[in-house]
Design an enzyme around this catalytic site. Structure first.
Site, short mmCIF file in Angstrom:
data_model
loop_
_atom_site.label_atom_id
_atom_site.label_comp_id
_atom_site.label_asym_id
_atom_site.label_seq_id
_atom_site.Cartn_x
_atom_site.Cartn_y
_atom_site.Cartn_z
N SER A 142 -0.04 153.31 -33.27
CA SER A 142 0.24 153.95 -34.57
C SER A 142 -0.08 155.44 -34.44
CB SER A 142 -0.67 153.29 -35.60
OG SER A 142 -0.87 154.10 -36.73
N TYR A 155 -8.17 150.04 -39.71
CA TYR A 155 -6.83 150.10 -39.09
C TYR A 155 -6.82 151.16 -37.99
CZ TYR A 155 -1.71 150.54 -38.82
OH TYR A 155 -0.40 150.59 -38.40
P1 NDP Z 1 5.45 144.34 -41.55
O1 NDP Z 1 4.38 144.03 -42.54
O2 NDP Z 1 6.82 144.58 -42.00
O3 NDP Z 1 5.47 143.23 -40.41
C1 NDP Z 1 4.28 142.73 -39.88
C2 NDP Z 1 4.62 141.55 -39.02
O4 NDP Z 1 3.43 141.05 -38.41
C3 NDP Z 1 5.22 140.42 -39.80
O5 NDP Z 1 6.30 139.95 -39.04
C4 NDP Z 1 4.12 139.38 -39.89
O6 NDP Z 1 4.65 138.06 -39.86
C5 NDP Z 1 3.36 139.65 -38.61
N1 NDP Z 1 1.94 139.28 -38.67
C6 NDP Z 1 0.95 139.91 -39.33
N2 NDP Z 1 -0.20 139.27 -39.14
C7 NDP Z 1 0.07 138.20 -38.34
C8 NDP Z 1 -0.71 137.17 -37.78
N3 NDP Z 1 -2.03 137.08 -38.00
N4 NDP Z 1 -0.10 136.26 -36.99
C9 NDP Z 1 1.22 136.33 -36.74
N5 NDP Z 1 2.01 137.30 -37.23
C10 NDP Z 1 1.44 138.22 -38.03
O7 NDP Z 1 4.88 145.62 -40.77
P2 NDP Z 1 5.56 146.68 -39.80
O8 NDP Z 1 6.81 146.16 -39.25
O9 NDP Z 1 5.54 147.97 -40.49
O10 NDP Z 1 4.44 146.76 -38.66
C11 NDP Z 1 4.58 146.17 -37.39
C12 NDP Z 1 3.56 146.81 -36.47
O11 NDP Z 1 3.80 148.20 -36.40
C13 NDP Z 1 2.11 146.65 -36.95
O12 NDP Z 1 1.27 146.48 -35.82
C14 NDP Z 1 1.83 147.98 -37.62
O13 NDP Z 1 0.47 148.28 -37.61
C15 NDP Z 1 2.61 148.90 -36.71
N6 NDP Z 1 2.94 150.19 -37.30
C16 NDP Z 1 3.73 150.29 -38.40
C17 NDP Z 1 4.05 151.54 -38.90
C18 NDP Z 1 4.94 151.75 -40.06
O14 NDP Z 1 5.09 152.91 -40.51
N7 NDP Z 1 5.57 150.72 -40.60
C19 NDP Z 1 3.53 152.77 -38.27
C20 NDP Z 1 2.71 152.52 -37.13
C21 NDP Z 1 2.43 151.29 -36.67
P3 NDP Z 1 4.44 137.03 -41.12
O15 NDP Z 1 5.04 137.71 -42.30
O16 NDP Z 1 5.18 135.81 -40.69
O17 NDP Z 1 2.96 136.85 -41.20
#
Ligand code: NDP
Length: 252
Positions: A142, A155
């Site tokens: 991130s 985070y």
């Molecule tokens: P979303 O909330 O859209 O997606 C998160 C995903 O992670 C979902 O598919 C969710 O699946 C899955 N997930 C979360 N916790 C668990 C768990 N315990 N076990 C299995 N699956 C899990 O977030 P983003 O797409 O924005 O984020 C994806 C990654 O990118 C993260 O690591 C985030 O920190 C990182 N990130 C995002 C940024 C942004 O601006 N969006 C910037 C920088 C980093 P389900 O719904 O099935 O639980």
């Protein structure tokens, strides 16, 4: 050089947001995908979306904070495809408040979701990659791997940890032919940041003002770098943390 035909990729959190953007990219380069998520219906929808484009895709319902679940999806991928070539550690989450307002339970839950999950999934695939003497692990960090955020202390700690864990594994596993790298997304429009815009006043305007590209990223913006780090093109690249941020981290 970027062809992933015959390769098998696991993407945690691959059922939506950035994970699905990356999965689309890997699939379009030819990889077979296993999407890991907790929400079964959402994961099946994402699998159907990829399958409709002609990709080979399957779902694994798992919580990446649970060691047995991580071993489970690694075994399922191996049984189904006979190999694992790529792991994208993307699953993660955030709850926003000042540092002093987090409970110990919340701190632990965020470190587990963002950092321990990366450890558990990496350990689950490592024996297979080691036997194959080849493999690619792509960890999602991130901007908070670089900067602090006043509303995201656990985070930020977890994402800083993701980069250092990436470097440690890169140095340990280079001798096994395994490359471990990180992508540091800038501000990407997903469910996670849609929540953030509601919870943090002025966030939308701050992101637009600070991002030289002048826009929020979209999940597909991450696909090219993920394909590169999953392909032969990056065989001499390991331990790197590549910002994909529209210039956000380069702006003074
Ligand atoms: P979303 O909330 O859209 O997606 C998160 C995903 O992670 C979902 O598919 C969710 O699946 C899955 N997930 C979360 N916790 C668990 C768990 N315990 N076990 C299995 N699956 C899990 O977030 P983003 O797409 O924005 O984020 C994806 C990654 O990118 C993260 O690591 C985030 O920190 C990182 N990130 C995002 C940024 C942004 O601006 N969006 C910037 C920088 C980093 P389900 O719904 O099935 O639980």
């Amino acid at each position: 050089m970027f062809d992933l035909s015959g390769k098998v990729a696991i993407v945690t959190g691959g059922n939506g947001g950035i994970g699905l953007g990356i999965a689309r990219g890997l699939a379009s380069a030819g990889a077979a995908l296993m999407l890991v998520g907790r929400d079964a219906a959402k994961t099946e929808r994402a699998v159907a979306e990829l399958a409709a484009t002609g990709a080979t895709a399957s779902a694994a319902i798992a919580d990446v904070t649970v060691e047995a679940d991580c071993r489970g999806f690694a075994e399922a991928a191996l049984q189904r495809h006979g190999r694992i070539d790529i792991l994208v550690n993307n699953a993660g989450t955030n709850w926003r408040k000042p540092p002093q307002d987090y409970s110990l339970e919340e701190w632990r839950a965020l470190i587990d979701a963002n950092l321990t999950s990366t450890f558990l999934a990496s350990m689950a695939v490592f024996p297979t990659l080691q036997c194959q003497r080849a493999g690619k692990i792509v960890n999602i960090g991130s901007m908070t791997s670089i900067f602090g955020a006043s509303f995201a202390a656990p985070y930020s700690a977890s994402k800083g940890g993701v980069v250092q864990f990436t470097k440690a594994c890169a140095t340990a596993w280079a001798e096994h032919g395994i490359q471990v790298n990180a992508i540091l997304p800038g501000w990407i429009d997903t469910e996670l940041t849609q929540q953030g815009r509601v919870q943090v006043p002025g966030l939308n305007e701050r992101v637009l003002a600070r991002t030289p590209a002048g826009r929020w990223g979209v999940p597909d913006d991450l696909a090219g770098t993920a394909v590169y780090l999953s392909s032969r093109a990056s065989d001499f690249v390991t331990g790197a943390a590549i910002p994909v941020d529209g210039g956000y981290s380069s702006q003074a």
